[in-house]
Design an enzyme around this catalytic site. Structure first.
Site, short mmCIF file in Angstrom:
data_model
loop_
_atom_site.label_atom_id
_atom_site.label_comp_id
_atom_site.label_asym_id
_atom_site.label_seq_id
_atom_site.Cartn_x
_atom_site.Cartn_y
_atom_site.Cartn_z
NE ARG A 34 -4.09 -1.91 1.84
CZ ARG A 34 -4.83 -2.55 2.72
NH1 ARG A 34 -4.55 -2.44 4.01
NH2 ARG A 34 -5.84 -3.29 2.35
CE LYS A 217 -20.97 -18.26 4.20
NZ LYS A 217 -21.22 -17.48 5.41
N GLY A 373 -9.38 -9.27 -2.70
CA GLY A 373 -8.80 -10.13 -1.68
C GLY A 373 -8.15 -11.41 -2.15
N GLY A 396 -13.00 -4.37 -0.86
CA GLY A 396 -14.41 -3.97 -0.77
C GLY A 396 -14.79 -2.88 -1.77
#
Ligand code: AMP
Length: 416
Positions: A34, A217, A373, A396
């Protein structure tokens, strides 16, 4: 305004970066990706004759100072990366004098913004269930504006290069932009690249477009799947969600991960794909294991007939071939989420096959975006990071952008 067009000479720029880097127990940075990601923007401003005020959050201190989340721990690393001294403001809301004293070429880093509840705009020390919560929230929104105004008062212009928090409407990511006119606020280079990557898969699509969605999921990916359904030619759904689809079609899935309450959702996705002419590629076979461990016994199984006591942990050989075929020849590729429990080497073949196919298609001229991710961890694990077009730094934020949501951090600057 764009960062390339702005003249920083003699100006103070306050730059929101995402320096939420992982630290070990001694406060040493374990992954500086980062920091490296923000360097082009920071160096450009300095090289252009500007002074820099760097601001970021780290961890979740929940509105209170905490030594383990102090950005003072990374001052030396940022200083080394920029090749110059970095001054430190121990209180981000009381740094005006230090900011005023900054000369061209100098750098000041502010302490963790989230030491103030105002950064996130959430009331501190009061639960949502408390009847006084709504009032506290209103009061906090007002003081969030004051906090943002204080930060804005340090500088002549505002640059947002923190894509990782672009989906949050926080003081430093969005509210602050209200205190600068359009000519004095801009996206940083990293943000520009991330936005361009999103545009490449949502707007400037070259066909055929293959999206690969994996992970555990279906419920957490449904927003993205729905938005992509109108855009893709091929949609590969893999990973743990395979077994929700198999169960929905009447299959036996043993003890595989399966969202029993999402069977209708799975049927609905299949129907929509058919109606829209999307080539939906689901796994037909799986590597099943008798235990959730790398050394478990395994066998290859039809996804519709997994024996009791066994669970699907990876895509089988037939499925891998089908995935590769849908990736081969694609001109736009998006990958989010692994095809199996790739953290275990013995269950990584499906994810590896996808990474290989994406690298080969990219070589043939496809645009490939990897993000969110675990697929980034996958592509790194298999050593293909330099053979894809772009790896997003925002988990996100990228997922929300692909869902079609407006990112407050981008909208605050571009006014969309
Ligand atoms: P997500 O955060 O939803 O993208 O899910 C990523 C996680 O899904 C990774 O940690 C994988 O190990 C896990 N995963 C992928 N396939 C399976 C599977 N068949 N069973 C259980 N977990 C899985």
């Amino acid at each position: 305004m764009t960062i390339s067009n702005y003249n920083f000479a003699g100006k103070k720029a306050i730059v929101r970066v995402d320096f939420n880097v992982p630290l070990d127990e001694n406060g040493h940075i374990t992954d500086d990706t980062r920091i490296r990601g923000a360097l082009p923007t920071l160096k450009h401003i300095l090289d252009n004759g500007g002074a820099l005020i760097i601001m970021s959050h780290m961890g979740k201190p929940k509105g209170k100072p905490a030594a383990k989340y102090s950005l003072s721990q990374i001052v030396d690393a940022v200083s080394a990366a920029l090749g110059r001294e970095v001054k430190f403001a121990q209180d981000c809301a009381k740094a005006k004098a230090q900011a005023d004293a900054l000369q061209a070429g100098e750098v000041l880093m502010l302490e963790n913004l989230r030491f103030y509840g105002e950064e996130e705009g959430k009331p501190v020390g009061i639960e949502k269930e408390d009847p006084a919560y709504e009032e506290a929230k209103k009061a906090m929104k007002a003081s969030q504006k004051e906090f943002a105004k204080t930060l804005a008062s340090y500088a002549d212009c505002y640059v947002n290069d923190a894509f990782g928090t672009a989906h949050r409407k926080h003081a430093s990511t969005a509210v602050i932009a209200d205190y600068f006119d359009a000519d004095n606020k801009m996206l940083g280079f990293l943000m520009e690249k991330e936005c361009e990557a999103v545009d490449n898969i949502l707007k400037n699509i070259r066909r055929p477009f293959t999206a690969i969605m994996g992970g555990s999921k279906v419920s957490t990916k449904i927003g993205i799947i729905e938005n992509l359904m109108d855009k893709v030619d091929n949609l590969i759904l893999c990973g743990g969600m395979t077994y929700t689809f198999a169960k929905a079609r009447g299959g036996e899935v043993g003890k595989s991960i399966c969202e029993e309450d999402k069977l209708d959702m799975a049927m609905d996705i299949m129907a929509k794909a058919k109606a829209k002419g999307v080539n939906l590629v689901l796994a037909t076979d799986a590597i099943v294991a008798d235990n959730f461990a790398n050394d478990a016994n395994t066998q290859v199984c039809d996804v519709m007939a997994i024996p009791q006591g066994w669970e699907g942990v990876d895509a089988g050989p037939e499925s891998r071939k089908a995935f590769a075929a849908a990736i081969q020849g694609a001109k736009t590729i998006l990958w989010n989420g692994p095809a199996g429990v790739f953290e275990f080497d013995n269950f990584a073949a499906g994810s590896k096959a996808i990474a290989e196919a994406i690298a080969a298609a990219t070589q043939e001229g496809a645009y490939s975006l990897i993000g969110g991710g675990d697929s980034v961890a996958c592509i790194n694990k298999f050593g293909f990071a330099d053979q894809v077009s772009y790896i997003s730094t925002g988990g996100g934020a990228l997922l929300e952008a692909i869902e079609g949501k407006v990112l407050p951090g981008v909208a605050a600057i571009k006014g969309e």
